[in-house]
Scaffold this motif. Structure first.
Motif, short mmCIF file in Angstrom:
data_model
loop_
_atom_site.label_atom_id
_atom_site.label_comp_id
_atom_site.label_asym_id
_atom_site.label_seq_id
_atom_site.Cartn_x
_atom_site.Cartn_y
_atom_site.Cartn_z
N THR A 1 0.83 -1.20 0.00
CA THR A 1 0.00 0.00 0.00
C THR A 1 0.86 1.25 0.00
OG1 THR A 1 -0.09 0.28 2.42
CG2 THR A 1 -1.69 -1.25 1.42
N GLN B 1 0.39 3.71 2.08
CA GLN B 1 0.66 4.02 3.47
C GLN B 1 1.98 3.38 3.91
OE1 GLN B 1 -3.07 2.57 5.21
NE2 GLN B 1 -3.50 4.64 5.95
N ASN C 1 -5.87 9.89 -1.30
CA ASN C 1 -6.17 8.68 -0.54
C ASN C 1 -4.95 7.79 -0.49
OD1 ASN C 1 -7.36 6.41 0.67
ND2 ASN C 1 -8.12 5.65 -1.30
N LYS D 1 -4.78 5.07 1.52
CA LYS D 1 -5.21 3.71 1.81
C LYS D 1 -5.37 2.94 0.51
CE LYS D 1 -7.82 5.00 5.97
NZ LYS D 1 -9.15 4.98 6.63
N HIS D 2 -5.38 1.62 0.59
CA HIS D 2 -5.61 0.81 -0.61
C HIS D 2 -7.04 1.05 -1.07
CE1 HIS D 2 -5.66 -2.33 -3.56
NE2 HIS D 2 -4.44 -2.75 -3.21
N THR E 1 -9.82 -1.53 -0.40
CA THR E 1 -10.28 -1.78 0.97
C THR E 1 -11.37 -0.81 1.37
OG1 THR E 1 -8.61 -0.34 1.97
CG2 THR E 1 -8.01 -2.65 1.61
#
Length: 366
Positions: A105, A107, A358, A360-361, A364
């Motif tokens: 990811t 992140q 964004n 995040k993945h 998800t």
């Protein structure tokens, strides 16, 4: 002059030692392998013998603490532990040779970049094509205006049984990294993902092989905008015909086209025909080698260890000159971001700007 102390982290059965990121150090005059870590007992013993080292550990953290290497190959292909391994190396001041994809990811990749910057260590990514002497000539030809202004970069995955989401993550990273090296950063992405001929939906999300994280689709088309008039296009699907034959990058300009493969000495040809209708004006394809346009190739891919020795030597030079490696962790993150932009665009059903807000993945939160 003392040699750099090098350690290797591999995981037998879980990405092993990548594509030769362990044995490359045996060919590096400035390096000495001092230890290897592998949680698999049989794999650890085999690696110690292969790498000619007596120090072998089941726990990579214990190895780092005790051996205090200056460089570490984080060699396993599976990216699920890359974040933890890179952070542990950085905290102990060790620079890193990292297998791709860099992380699961953005992140994770963000944390890795911050850690390497904070501890002032270098991290080179195993995008071997970026180090190719032929690609350097290609970049020079583009810079000299040989094909004019770049109109389009067109790439495919291998489009085998992994076609779609897995192909995007595993091989798309090489394509996107090469696009960036030739055309700079992508500014936006617009993508469409299909599953068995229809729009892919959240129920189609599945876990990819080799712990790459969630994936989606068996047919992906993505368009990227670069600076000026340059667009990039990437397609991957589960091909009924011609699987693995379209794994290349075409760079089409206003004056001609360059056809470029992947690897340390990739197939590379130039056609100087602005129409794009090759042969219409008796235009021909001229091979591009490391020696230049239409010249015999003086190098041997095997002697270059498929590019790994170029990366290892560049990483050492980056340490000594305090510069970024030719293909750094930030480059690896940018390639991963182009992957995630496909999913984010499909999720939002619109173009998305890069860098992505964004982190995040997208699958998800789809």
């Amino acid at each position: 002059m003392a040699k750099y102390r090098v350690a290797v982290i591999g995981r037998t059965g879980k990405g092993a030692y990548g594509h030769g990121l362990d044995t490359v150090w045996l060919k590096c005059d400035k390096a000495e392998i001092v230890a290897v870590a592998d949680e698999n007992e049989a794999g650890r013993a085999a690696a110690a013998k292969r790498l000619n080292t007596k120090s072998a550990y089941a726990d990579f953290r214990q190895m780092l603490e005790k051996e205090k290497p200056q460089i570490v190959s984080v060699a396993d292909r599976w990216p699920d532990c890359h974040r933890d391994m890179v952070l542990a190396c950085a905290e102990l001041g060790a620079s890193i040779f990292l297998e791709k994809p860099v992380a699961q990811t953005l992140q994770q990749a963000d944390e890795m970049v911050v850690a390497c910057d904070r501890h002032h260590v270098k991290c080179a990514v195993a995008h071997q094509t970026a180090y190719s002497p032929r690609v350097k000539v290609v970049k020079d030809l583009i810079g000299e205006g040989k094909i004019g202004s770049i109109l389009e970069l067109r790439g495919h995955g291998k489009e085998d049984k992994r076609g779609g989401g897995e192909d995007l993550m595993v091989l798309g990273t090489h394509t996107f990294d090469l696009m960036r090296h030739l055309a700079g950063d992508a500014k936006w992405c617009f993508a469409r993902i299909q599953q068995t001929g229809r729009k892919a939906v959240s129920g189609d999300v599945r876990q990819g092989g080799e712990q790459i994280g969630p994936i989606l689709g068996d047919h992906i088309t993505a368009t990227y905008g670069f600076a000026g008039i340059t667009n990039g296009n990437f397609v991957t699907h589960v091909a009924k015909d011609g699987a693995s034959t379209r794994y290349w990058l075409e760079v089409r300009g206003t004056k001609g086209t360059i056809h470029l493969g992947f690897g340390v000495l990739p197939t590379a040809f130039l056609c100087e025909d602005p129409s794009g209708m090759f042969g219409k004006n008796k235009a021909t394809w001229v091979e591009i080698t490391s020696a230049g346009l239409g010249k015999p190739e003086p190098l041997n891919a095997k002697e270059l260890d498929n590019g790994n020795i170029l990366i290892a030597n560049d990483l050492i030079e980056a340490i000594e000159k305090d510069r970024a490696p030719l293909d750094s962790l930030s480059d690896g993150r940018a390639a991963l971001e182009m992957v995630m932009a496909v999913y984010e665009s499909h999720r939002l059903e619109r173009p998305v700007d890069l860098p992505l807000k964004n982190r995040k993945h997208p699958l998800t939160v789809m």
